[in-house]
Design a protein around this motif. Sequence first.
Motif, PDB file in Angstrom:
ATOM      1  N   GLY A  91       0.794  -1.220   0.000  1.00  0.00           N
ATOM      2  CA  GLY A  91       0.000   0.000   0.000  1.00  0.00           C
ATOM      3  C   GLY A  91       0.828   1.271   0.000  1.00  0.00           C
ATOM      4  O   GLY A  91       0.293   2.368  -0.082  1.00  0.00           O
ATOM      5  N   VAL A  93       3.061   4.204  -1.437  1.00  0.00           N
ATOM      6  CA  VAL A  93       3.108   4.851  -2.738  1.00  0.00           C
ATOM      7  C   VAL A  93       4.553   5.092  -3.140  1.00  0.00           C
ATOM      8  O   VAL A  93       5.328   5.676  -2.393  1.00  0.00           O
ATOM      9  CB  VAL A  93       2.328   6.189  -2.723  1.00  0.00           C
ATOM     10  CG1 VAL A  93       2.470   6.906  -4.043  1.00  0.00           C
ATOM     11  CG2 VAL A  93       0.863   5.942  -2.396  1.00  0.00           C
ATOM     12  N   ASP A  98       4.238   7.192  -9.342  1.00  0.00           N
ATOM     13  CA  ASP A  98       2.976   7.947  -9.311  1.00  0.00           C
ATOM     14  C   ASP A  98       3.014   9.010 -10.403  1.00  0.00           C
ATOM     15  O   ASP A  98       3.161  10.194 -10.154  1.00  0.00           O
ATOM     16  CB  ASP A  98       2.771   8.572  -7.936  1.00  0.00           C
ATOM     17  CG  ASP A  98       1.424   9.254  -7.796  1.00  0.00           C
ATOM     18  OD1 ASP A  98       0.548   9.036  -8.651  1.00  0.00           O
ATOM     19  OD2 ASP A  98       1.262  10.021  -6.824  1.00  0.00           O
ATOM     20  N   LYS A 104      -1.415   7.720  -5.553  1.00  0.00           N
ATOM     21  CA  LYS A 104      -1.652   6.277  -5.650  1.00  0.00           C
ATOM     22  C   LYS A 104      -0.769   5.705  -6.755  1.00  0.00           C
ATOM     23  O   LYS A 104      -0.393   6.405  -7.677  1.00  0.00           O
ATOM     24  CB  LYS A 104      -3.099   5.988  -6.026  1.00  0.00           C
ATOM     25  CG  LYS A 104      -4.126   6.563  -5.105  1.00  0.00           C
ATOM     26  CD  LYS A 104      -5.513   6.331  -5.683  1.00  0.00           C
ATOM     27  CE  LYS A 104      -6.487   7.321  -5.122  1.00  0.00           C
ATOM     28  NZ  LYS A 104      -7.721   7.358  -5.861  1.00  0.00           N
ATOM     29  N   ASN A 105      -0.484   4.415  -6.659  1.00  0.00           N
ATOM     30  CA  ASN A 105       0.146   3.683  -7.755  1.00  0.00           C
ATOM     31  C   ASN A 105      -0.906   2.723  -8.277  1.00  0.00           C
ATOM     32  O   ASN A 105      -1.346   1.825  -7.568  1.00  0.00           O
ATOM     33  CB  ASN A 105       1.358   2.884  -7.285  1.00  0.00           C
ATOM     34  CG  ASN A 105       2.496   3.756  -6.784  1.00  0.00           C
ATOM     35  OD1 ASN A 105       3.060   3.491  -5.747  1.00  0.00           O
ATOM     36  ND2 ASN A 105       2.835   4.791  -7.512  1.00  0.00           N
ATOM     37  N   ASN A 106      -1.327   2.954  -9.530  1.00  0.00           N
ATOM     38  CA  ASN A 106      -2.394   2.119 -10.074  1.00  0.00           C
ATOM     39  C   ASN A 106      -2.290   2.036 -11.593  1.00  0.00           C
ATOM     40  O   ASN A 106      -1.319   2.505 -12.192  1.00  0.00           O
ATOM     41  CB  ASN A 106      -3.767   2.640  -9.636  1.00  0.00           C
ATOM     42  CG  ASN A 106      -3.986   4.102  -9.986  1.00  0.00           C
ATOM     43  OD1 ASN A 106      -3.489   4.579 -10.996  1.00  0.00           O
ATOM     44  ND2 ASN A 106      -4.713   4.810  -9.154  1.00  0.00           N
TER      45      ASN A 106
END
Length: 125
Positions: A91, A93, A98, A104-106
């Motif tokens: 969780g 970052v 980013d 967030k990293n997504n």
Amino acid sequence: DTEHKAGETIELFADFFYDEDGYAHRFIKWICDSGSVDINEESAEISFVMPEGNVELHAEYVIVGDVNFDEKINALDVIEMRKDLKFDISGEVDVAADINDDGKNNALDFIAMKKYIGNKYEIIK
């Protein structure tokens, strides 16, 4: 290299974002190289009361998109990012990953990274 007297209030400002050699650099934190001061190290704007003795601080930056920290942005970073997205459950970052600076990293960062490598995305503040 500036000299200040003990008890003097010192204010320092780091650029949150700058571009150098075609790479976007984002502020991460202040590093205290010598001495000791009470600061919010993650704030680009800090102030503190100068203690007795010397204090040396510098701002630390990361190259946005340089996920493997080799000072280049290329397909190796995309591979590392994909691996991190798939297997990292901490969780935390990764500021370098980013890309869109949303905290967030997504998948949105992964898509932006692939577009950036293909010169179809510009990293902005």
